[in-house]
Design a protein around this motif. Structure first.
Motif, PDB file in Angstrom:
ATOM      1  N   THR A 291       0.731  13.159  -0.198  1.00  0.00           N
ATOM      2  CA  THR A 291       0.319  11.783  -0.464  1.00  0.00           C
ATOM      3  C   THR A 291      -1.106  11.800  -1.005  1.00  0.00           C
ATOM      4  OG1 THR A 291       1.713  10.954   1.322  1.00  0.00           O
ATOM      5  CG2 THR A 291      -0.032   9.491   0.541  1.00  0.00           C
ATOM      6  N   MET A 292      -1.303  11.054  -2.094  1.00  0.00           N
ATOM      7  CA  MET A 292      -2.617  11.002  -2.734  1.00  0.00           C
ATOM      8  C   MET A 292      -3.023   9.544  -2.921  1.00  0.00           C
ATOM      9  SD  MET A 292      -2.495  14.322  -5.156  1.00  0.00           S
ATOM     10  CE  MET A 292      -4.256  14.503  -4.989  1.00  0.00           C
ATOM     11  N   LEU A 293      -4.328   9.303  -2.889  1.00  0.00           N
ATOM     12  CA  LEU A 293      -4.881   7.954  -2.973  1.00  0.00           C
ATOM     13  C   LEU A 293      -5.962   7.906  -4.045  1.00  0.00           C
ATOM     14  CD1 LEU A 293      -5.034   5.099  -1.492  1.00  0.00           C
ATOM     15  CD2 LEU A 293      -7.015   6.060  -0.321  1.00  0.00           C
TER      16      LEU A 293
ATOM     17  N   TYR B 201       5.090   5.067  -8.689  1.00  0.00           N
ATOM     18  CA  TYR B 201       6.322   5.848  -8.631  1.00  0.00           C
ATOM     19  C   TYR B 201       6.764   6.299 -10.013  1.00  0.00           C
ATOM     20  CZ  TYR B 201       7.356   4.159  -3.865  1.00  0.00           C
ATOM     21  OH  TYR B 201       7.320   3.890  -2.522  1.00  0.00           O
ATOM     22  N   THR B 202       7.544   7.341 -10.038  1.00  0.00           N
ATOM     23  CA  THR B 202       8.261   7.796 -11.218  1.00  0.00           C
ATOM     24  C   THR B 202       7.312   7.896 -12.414  1.00  0.00           C
ATOM     25  OG1 THR B 202      10.090   6.515 -10.268  1.00  0.00           O
ATOM     26  CG2 THR B 202      10.486   7.573 -12.379  1.00  0.00           C
TER      27      THR B 202
ATOM     28  N   TYR C 163      -7.678  11.145  -7.880  1.00  0.00           N
ATOM     29  CA  TYR C 163      -6.897  10.957  -6.667  1.00  0.00           C
ATOM     30  C   TYR C 163      -7.341  11.971  -5.619  1.00  0.00           C
ATOM     31  CZ  TYR C 163      -3.716   7.813  -9.076  1.00  0.00           C
ATOM     32  OH  TYR C 163      -3.187   6.742  -9.751  1.00  0.00           O
ATOM     33  N   LYS C 164      -7.254  11.562  -4.351  1.00  0.00           N
ATOM     34  CA  LYS C 164      -7.631  12.433  -3.237  1.00  0.00           C
ATOM     35  C   LYS C 164      -6.413  12.631  -2.346  1.00  0.00           C
ATOM     36  CE  LYS C 164     -10.633  12.689   0.775  1.00  0.00           C
ATOM     37  NZ  LYS C 164     -11.579  12.003   1.624  1.00  0.00           N
ATOM     38  N   GLU C 165      -6.183  13.867  -1.950  1.00  0.00           N
ATOM     39  CA  GLU C 165      -5.095  14.134  -1.023  1.00  0.00           C
ATOM     40  C   GLU C 165      -5.451  13.530   0.332  1.00  0.00           C
ATOM     41  OE1 GLU C 165      -2.931  17.841   1.210  1.00  0.00           O
ATOM     42  OE2 GLU C 165      -3.553  18.165  -0.882  1.00  0.00           O
TER      43      GLU C 165
ATOM     44  N   LEU D 186       0.287   7.510  -4.276  1.00  0.00           N
ATOM     45  CA  LEU D 186       1.462   8.158  -4.832  1.00  0.00           C
ATOM     46  C   LEU D 186       1.787   9.373  -4.004  1.00  0.00           C
ATOM     47  CD1 LEU D 186       0.485  10.952  -6.461  1.00  0.00           C
ATOM     48  CD2 LEU D 186      -0.255   9.295  -8.129  1.00  0.00           C
ATOM     49  N   THR D 187       2.988   9.870  -4.168  1.00  0.00           N
ATOM     50  CA  THR D 187       3.359  11.130  -3.542  1.00  0.00           C
ATOM     51  C   THR D 187       3.771  12.088  -4.645  1.00  0.00           C
ATOM     52  OG1 THR D 187       5.679  10.522  -3.205  1.00  0.00           O
ATOM     53  CG2 THR D 187       4.136  10.043  -1.409  1.00  0.00           C
TER      54      THR D 187
END
Length: 178
Positions: free
Chosen positions: A168-170, A93-94, A146-148, A129-130
């Motif tokens: 959202t990503m991972l 986050y943030t 990161y992957k959507e 994360l978003t």
């Protein structure tokens, strides 16, 4: 010059003020960190306090990047997932880099430091994360591994008639060889 990163620094009044100033500066420069400019310290203070309480409760970890002067130039909060079936990943986050330091590769450095921090957490296998659509942030995160994995169209309203996708990503963490 590279930033120096620290996980879980002592939360002093000075650090709290630097975090608050960073959040205000990033938001007012157009950063998508939960607010829409213009903002003042009093607008952001309640949200920062929520993050600090989560740190005290052990649910959140703070990653701070300092510049050559020792000033907080970048931050991210890693939050443990409390759902019993989802404890194998953390939220990021943030994620912020001060506007005066953008374009120097510090965002990539911050994400790499977050990956290192998350890799050191017991049982954590991924970071989620978003991000707010419409700014190309998903492209930056994709370039960092990161992957959507999800998108809710027009879920974020930044102004009347200006709705953005919530993306959202991972980032799976590299597995250590046994």
């Amino acid at each position: 010059m590279a930033l120096s990163f620290e996980l879980d620094p002592a939360t002093t009044p000075a650090l709290r003020d630097e975090l608050l100033d960073l959040w205000v500066d990033v938001t007012n420069a157009g950063g998508s960190v939960g607010f829409v400019p213009p903002v003042a310290r009093d607008d952001i203070r309640p949200e920062l306090l929520k993050h600090l309480v989560a740190m005290v409760e052990g649910r959140t970890r703070l990653l701070v990047g300092r510049d050559e002067d020792g000033t907080v130039a970048a931050t991210a909060f890693l939050t443990h997932n409390t759902h019993r079936l989802m404890r194998h990943w953390v939220w990021l986050y943030t994620v912020m880099v001060h506007p005066r330091h953008q374009g120097k590769g510090y965002g990539r450095d911050l994400l790499a430091a977050a990956e290192d921090a998350a890799s050191g957490l017991d049982g954590v296998e991924a970071i989620r994360l978003t991000c707010r659509g419409g700014l190309g942030l998903e492209n930056f995160y994709a370039s960092c591994g990161y992957k959507e994995v999800g998108r809710v169209p027009e879920a974020i309203r930044v102004a009347p008639g200006d709705d953005r996708d919530d993306i959202t990503m991972l980032r799976p963490l590299p597995r250590l060889a046994a």
